[in-house]
Design a protein around this motif. Structure first.
Motif, PDB file in Angstrom:
ATOM      1  N   UNK A 192      55.645  71.067  15.792  1.00 33.66           N
ATOM      2  CA  UNK A 192      55.805  70.159  16.934  1.00 33.66           C
ATOM      3  C   UNK A 192      55.215  70.764  18.207  1.00 33.66           C
ATOM      4  N   UNK A 193      55.409  72.055  18.412  1.00 32.70           N
ATOM      5  CA  UNK A 193      54.871  72.710  19.606  1.00 32.70           C
ATOM      6  C   UNK A 193      53.344  72.677  19.608  1.00 32.70           C
ATOM      7  N   UNK A 194      52.729  72.953  18.460  1.00 38.47           N
ATOM      8  CA  UNK A 194      51.260  72.920  18.377  1.00 38.47           C
ATOM      9  C   UNK A 194      50.717  71.498  18.507  1.00 38.47           C
ATOM     10  N   UNK A 195      51.389  70.546  17.892  1.00 39.42           N
ATOM     11  CA  UNK A 195      50.964  69.147  18.041  1.00 39.42           C
ATOM     12  C   UNK A 195      51.102  68.692  19.491  1.00 39.42           C
ATOM     13  N   UNK A 196      52.120  69.176  20.177  1.00 35.91           N
ATOM     14  CA  UNK A 196      52.313  68.814  21.572  1.00 35.91           C
ATOM     15  C   UNK A 196      51.172  69.265  22.461  1.00 35.91           C
ATOM     16  N   UNK A 197      50.454  70.298  22.040  1.00 38.29           N
ATOM     17  CA  UNK A 197      49.328  70.812  22.824  1.00 38.29           C
ATOM     18  C   UNK A 197      47.984  70.314  22.313  1.00 38.29           C
ATOM     19  N   UNK A 198      48.005  69.538  21.241  1.00 34.99           N
ATOM     20  CA  UNK A 198      46.747  69.055  20.655  1.00 34.99           C
ATOM     21  C   UNK A 198      46.779  67.525  20.558  1.00 34.99           C
TER      22      UNK A 198
END
Length: 96
Positions: free
Chosen positions: A35-41
């Motif tokens: 979720x954290x990586x998707x939030x930045x991509x």
């Protein structure tokens, strides 16, 4: 880049650089690593209505991305903050 890695750590672990508080701050609000990586991509691109040109690696999209020397989904969270990229690409071209 360093700021983004700190944000991943904060979003997932909910602790500061000194690992405080020990059990994390308001862990009910913590994100998973994914979720954290998707939030930045992809989610960031969607929030700007730009998912058709960025946010994921697909033919025809802008190609600014990094390759890390560790798997951010598996690495020890305490080391993620200090991880450095092994390669950086801007516009599909590798920076030297």
């Amino acid at each position: 880049l360093r700021l983004l890695l700190w944000l991943v750590h904060l979003a997932v672990e909910r602790k500061d650089a000194q690992q405080f508080p020990e059990s994390g701050f308001q862990m009910q609000d913590a994100l998973t690593r994914e979720e954290a990586l998707k939030g930045m991509t992809i989610w960031a691109a969607k929030s700007a209505f730009e998912e058709h040109i960025k946010g994921s690696l697909e033919a025809g999209k802008l190609a600014d991305f990094i390759i890390m020397d560790v798997d951010l989904l598996q690495a020890d969270m305490r080391t993620i903050r200090d991880t450095k990229p092994s390669a950086v690409y801007v516009g599909g071209q590798k920076l030297k």
